[in-house]
Design an enzyme around this catalytic site. Structure first.
Site, PDB file in Angstrom:
ATOM      1  N   ILE A   7      11.785  -6.014   9.228  1.00  0.00           N
ATOM      2  CA  ILE A   7      10.848  -5.889   8.114  1.00  0.00           C
ATOM      3  C   ILE A   7      11.587  -6.220   6.835  1.00  0.00           C
ATOM      4  O   ILE A   7      12.651  -5.671   6.563  1.00  0.00           O
ATOM      5  CB  ILE A   7      10.283  -4.451   8.016  1.00  0.00           C
ATOM      6  CG1 ILE A   7       9.618  -4.068   9.331  1.00  0.00           C
ATOM      7  CG2 ILE A   7       9.305  -4.344   6.884  1.00  0.00           C
ATOM      8  CD1 ILE A   7       9.065  -2.675   9.328  1.00  0.00           C
TER       9      ILE A   7
ATOM     10  N   ASP B  38      14.329  -3.913   0.844  1.00  0.00           N
ATOM     11  CA  ASP B  38      15.289  -5.019   0.798  1.00  0.00           C
ATOM     12  C   ASP B  38      15.374  -5.658  -0.571  1.00  0.00           C
ATOM     13  O   ASP B  38      16.439  -6.035  -1.025  1.00  0.00           O
ATOM     14  CB  ASP B  38      14.898  -6.073   1.841  1.00  0.00           C
ATOM     15  CG  ASP B  38      14.891  -5.481   3.227  1.00  0.00           C
ATOM     16  OD1 ASP B  38      13.828  -5.476   3.848  1.00  0.00           O
ATOM     17  OD2 ASP B  38      15.947  -5.023   3.662  1.00  0.00           O
TER      18      ASP B  38
ATOM     19  N   HIS C 123      -2.093  -6.610  -9.700  1.00  0.00           N
ATOM     20  CA  HIS C 123      -3.371  -7.173 -10.107  1.00  0.00           C
ATOM     21  C   HIS C 123      -3.482  -8.618  -9.657  1.00  0.00           C
ATOM     22  O   HIS C 123      -2.502  -9.338  -9.601  1.00  0.00           O
ATOM     23  CB  HIS C 123      -3.504  -7.105 -11.631  1.00  0.00           C
ATOM     24  CG  HIS C 123      -3.594  -5.701 -12.117  1.00  0.00           C
ATOM     25  ND1 HIS C 123      -4.713  -4.933 -11.937  1.00  0.00           N
ATOM     26  CD2 HIS C 123      -2.693  -4.919 -12.758  1.00  0.00           C
ATOM     27  CE1 HIS C 123      -4.499  -3.728 -12.460  1.00  0.00           C
ATOM     28  NE2 HIS C 123      -3.290  -3.699 -12.963  1.00  0.00           N
TER      29      HIS C 123
ATOM     30  N   CYS D 174      -7.628  -7.450  -6.500  1.00  0.00           N
ATOM     31  CA  CYS D 174      -8.916  -7.952  -6.969  1.00  0.00           C
ATOM     32  C   CYS D 174      -9.052  -9.422  -6.584  1.00  0.00           C
ATOM     33  O   CYS D 174      -8.077 -10.163  -6.653  1.00  0.00           O
ATOM     34  CB  CYS D 174      -9.006  -7.866  -8.493  1.00  0.00           C
ATOM     35  SG  CYS D 174      -8.685  -6.202  -9.102  1.00  0.00           S
TER      36      CYS D 174
ATOM     37  N   SER E 272     -11.063  -4.931  -6.422  1.00  0.00           N
ATOM     38  CA  SER E 272     -10.684  -3.929  -5.429  1.00  0.00           C
ATOM     39  C   SER E 272     -10.410  -2.630  -6.159  1.00  0.00           C
ATOM     40  O   SER E 272      -9.701  -2.623  -7.157  1.00  0.00           O
ATOM     41  CB  SER E 272      -9.401  -4.350  -4.720  1.00  0.00           C
ATOM     42  OG  SER E 272      -9.684  -5.140  -3.641  1.00  0.00           O
TER      43      SER E 272
END
Lengths: 497, 314
Positions: free
Chosen positions: B3, B41, B86, B128, B154
């Site tokens: 990951i 990371d 955003h 959004c 959103s």
């Protein structure tokens, strides 16, 4: 499109009494057998078997008079061409006792084989062709090497995912002891590596650089709970729970921070006393004899059961000395499988010489080299094509001088590799392909080629108009005034200020 | 391990966070998502569009450690999850100062496809107008989900009055709830993930895109991307080793170890730095556009005011 030719120099040596009656020409003569390898790509790949048919020399005859095939193979080795990629196939009389009953082909440890004559020239040729393919490359091994460019449907559902060609590999041996209170496990890994693993890696050093390290992890559990089987009074790990074993363990394995080579992990798991003995079940429910499984492109895991102590009052922790030979037999077999060298895939009428401690036969090394060379050449061509497309698309990327020189070097190296393959020099072709891959990857992944400069048109207007419009207004008005004055002066040349 | 986490990391350790080093998903503080096994990371200043694109395309400086790289190959399934900042129609903000556009993202994915750095890619975005980010993808084998359509915002889930900010976005909250139910052997497929967070719960309409994906989304398991289920094979072959062979002589010569003592490379040439003269910047003549502009201005100036008046000015 471009054609890639893979030439294999094969010498077919007829022992006395084995020459078929229907030879087209007297010995010695040369022949070339070309075959198209269809791997759905734009470039076609053909294999050329460059056959040289001749009869045995006196020394070879003497060697073939040995008692067993193995001794003959050892004696013949000194008399044949041992350059990488070449093969020498000895045809022996049909009635020869050198091969056991029912076996018509014996494959030695090096680059030669013994073939029983019989059935006329056509049958012999078919057998020779099959044998040559087994000892060099087949259509499926080439398709597997190009697997990331070949559509999945052509590969087949069981297509093995072998390790990709790389300049180096890191091998890590890990001992997992989840229950140190019960088992004090000792493994002499250094000795085992230098005795059994290093010879194999030395042989593979032609293919890539290998580095080996080892570690012991305590309290590392498998992450899957085995179930207890009353009949055998042992714990069983079913085949469908195996895919979930690796991920929880992997986080704890660690790897060298500096190297970027693919890592092959070999784990030896000593189950807890409360879960001993632990066996792996295959899909049919039978326990697996090796008690091990492996995952393509990752490594292998083997479960090492400790015998229950003779007396229940034995003091804990029990001292365990791991039998490294048993362990290395499995790990080295898994290492071979990860590279794609499997003995089980050979046809049944073949008898293959067992290897002992060398780990892999010379012709198996050749198989690896053929596959890796083809894979390298394919990788280089797609990398360079993709780089060219990127540069066409983004006009304002600056190509540094060293990136340009890497590209030139890659192109020269890949052309040399293709040329060497067409003449049957496998070693030179492989080295050239390695150089080509190194250069092309360095050029493609150069950090300076990051194209961040995407300016949509509306952003360009939005930035420049507020800057230049106010400044431009007086200039434009003055320009208009100048033009008007000039025109007026032209109309009235005599009017002076 | 596999990951790569890029966090602007300005929340958990923010000096104004009354519960430092924790990020909870729900007011009842059940699940600390910033727990013990979170490895960040790329943190704070390192979270830039450039670094993100570098990780994706692999064009990383050679000194970058393994954990900060995407070491994927043609059989890797990659999941990319972007949230928290955003977004707008066609772009996503990074760190309040940069943006990444959907065109750049699509080009980065195409670069990855050319080098076969992924087998299948799942892209989830929670901002959004998130659907605009996957409009421009053109590489094969990409499936994309977004929390809202173009023109919609959103919304966040619930505010925590103690901390003073909203805890989590709605879409992320419901996806987290959905994924907590998945275990490694689960057979839940992507169609179920598409149903997460309908308009009644999320206020925005989640969208998805599957036309570039080769398989049917019903046959794609959640565990293909989440949970790392590996392909394994039972080992049935062994080789036989000769136990008594004492120390197989290596045919290759062993390298002689260097016997000279190792010493530290000069880390910081202080003398050089102190006495360093500033680097001479190469002088370039001004470009054509600027020259033309200045010529125009000067010409207009002189024309307007007349040359003979110049001596009064100077």
């Amino acid at each position: 499109g471009a054609q890639l030719q893979l030439a294999v120099p094969v010498a077919v040596v007829f022992a006395p009494g084995s020459v078929p009656g229907d030879l087209p020409r007297p010995l010695p003569f040369r022949d070339v057998q070309e075959m198209e390898i269809s791997v759905n790509l734009r470039a076609g790949i053909t294999s050329r078997h460059q056959m040289l048919y001749r009869s045995t020399t006196a020394q070879e005859e003497a060697a073939l008079g040995a008692a067993t095939a193995r001794e003959a193979d050892a004696a013949l080795r000194l008399l044949q061409d041992t350059s990488l990629g070449s093969l020498t196939l000895y045809v022996i009389p049909e009635t020869s006792s050198l091969l056991p009953q029912g076996i018509s082909i014996y494959v030695g440890k090096h680059r030669s084989a013994l073939v029983r004559a019989g059935g006329g020239l056509a049958a012999l040729r078919a057998r020779l062709q099959q044998l040559t393919q087994v000892m060099s490359f087949t259509a499926s091994s080439i398709a597997a090497a190009l697997s990331d460019r070949v559509p999945d449907s052509q590969l087949g559902p069981d297509a093995r995912r072998h390790l990709k060609s790389s300049l180096g590999y890191e091998i890590t041996f890990s001992l997992l002891n989840p229950d140190p209170k019960s088992h004090a496990v000792d493994w002499d890994i250094e000795d085992a590596v230098s005795r059994y693993v290093q010879p194999v890696l030395d042989k593979l050093s032609l293919v890539a650089n290998f580095s080996v390290d080892s570690q012991i992890l305590y309290y590392a559990v498998l992450g899957v709970t085995p179930r207890f089987d009353k009949e055998s009074s042992s714990f069983l790990l079913s085949a469908h729970s195996l895919p979930h074993v690796i991920n929880p363990v992997e986080a704890r394995l660690g790897s060298s921070a500096a190297s970027l080579y693919p890592v092959l992990n070999f784990l030896l798991y000593v189950p807890e006393r409360s879960h001993s003995p632990l066996y792996i079940q295959d899909k049919d429910g039978a326990p697996v004899s090796t008690n091990a499984f492996h995952s393509p492109r990752w490594g292998g895991i083997m479960i090492y059961n400790v015998e229950a102590p003779a007396s229940p009052q034995a003091s804990l922790p029990l001292h365990v000395d791991v039998d490294m030979v048993r362990v290395m037999e499995v790990f080295l077999a898994q290492l071979r499988l990860l590279f794609g060298l499997s003995r089980e895939e050979l046809p049944p009428e073949f008898l293959v010489e067992s290897l002992g401690n060398e780990g892999l036969a010379d012709w198996e090394l050749d198989r690896l080299l053929w596959a890796h060379t083809v894979e390298n050449i394919a990788t280089v061509s797609t990398t360079l094509t993709s780089l060219a497309q990127l540069l066409d698309k983004i006009g304002n990327i600056v190509i540094k001088d060293d990136v340009a020189s890497e590209v030139y070097r890659a192109v020269a190296a890949v052309q040399s590799a293709v040329a060497e393959l067409a003449t049957g020099h496998l070693h030179a072709a492989f080295q050239a392909s390695k150089e080509a891959v190194t250069s092309s990857e360095r050029a493609f992944f150069d950090p300076s080629l990051l194209h961040l400069l995407y300016f949509p048109d509306d952003q360009k207007f939005a930035i420049y108009i507020p800057l230049f419009l106010p400044m431009a207004v007086p200039i434009l008005l003055s320009l208009a005034k100048i033009v008007r004055e000039a025109r007026q002066r032209k109309k009235d040349p005599t009017k002076m200020d | 391990s596999h990951i790569v986490l890029m966090l602007a990391d300005d929340m958990a350790c923010n000096p104004r966070n009354p519960k430092p080093a924790t990020v909870f998903s729900h007011k009842n503080m059940e699940l600390n998502v910033y727990g013990d096994d979170v490895e960040v990371d790329y943190r704070s200043y390192e979270v830039t569009v450039e670094n993100f694109l570098r990780v994706l395309t692999g064009r990383i400086p050679p000194s970058t450690p393994r954990s900060k790289r995407l070491l994927s190959d043609d059989r890797s399934n990659i999941l990319i999850y972007m949230t928290g900042s955003h977004g707008g129609n066609g772009f996503l903000k990074f760190q309040d100062s940069e943006e990444i556009t959907n065109v750049e993202l699509a080009d980065a994915f195409e670069q990855m496809w050319q080098k076969r750095r992924y087998n299948e890619l799942l892209f989830i975005i929670d901002t959004c107008q998130g659907a605009s980010m996957y409009e421009r993808f053109y590489s094969p084998n990409i499936m994309a989900l977004a929390s809202s359509q173009v023109g919609e915002d959103s919304l966040s889930h619930q505010p925590d009055l103690e901390i003073g900010v909203h805890l989590m976005d709605r879409y992320t909250f419901y996806v987290l709830e959905f994924l907590e139910e998945i275990h490694p052997a689960s057979q839940t497929n992507m169609n179920d993930l598409f149903q997460v967070c309908p308009k009644s719960l999320c206020v925005s309409t989640p969208g998805h895109r599957t036309d570039l994906f080769q398989r049917d989304s019903q046959n794609v398991l959640i565990t293909d991307f989440f949970g790392s289920v590996r392909k394994v094979e039972i080992t049935t072959e062994t080789i036989s080793l000769d136990r008594d062979l004492a120390g197989f002589e290596s045919k290759l010569p062993k390298d002689e170890l260097a016997t000279e003592p190792l010493k530290y490379a000069e880390q910081l040439p202080v003398a050089q730095i102190i006495h360093q003269k500033p680097k001479q910047k190469d002088w370039h003549p001004p470009g054509g556009f600027i020259l033309g502009l200045w010529a125009l201005i000067i010409m207009v100036f002189f024309k307007t005011y007349g040359i003979k008046h110049m001596k009064h000015i100077f």
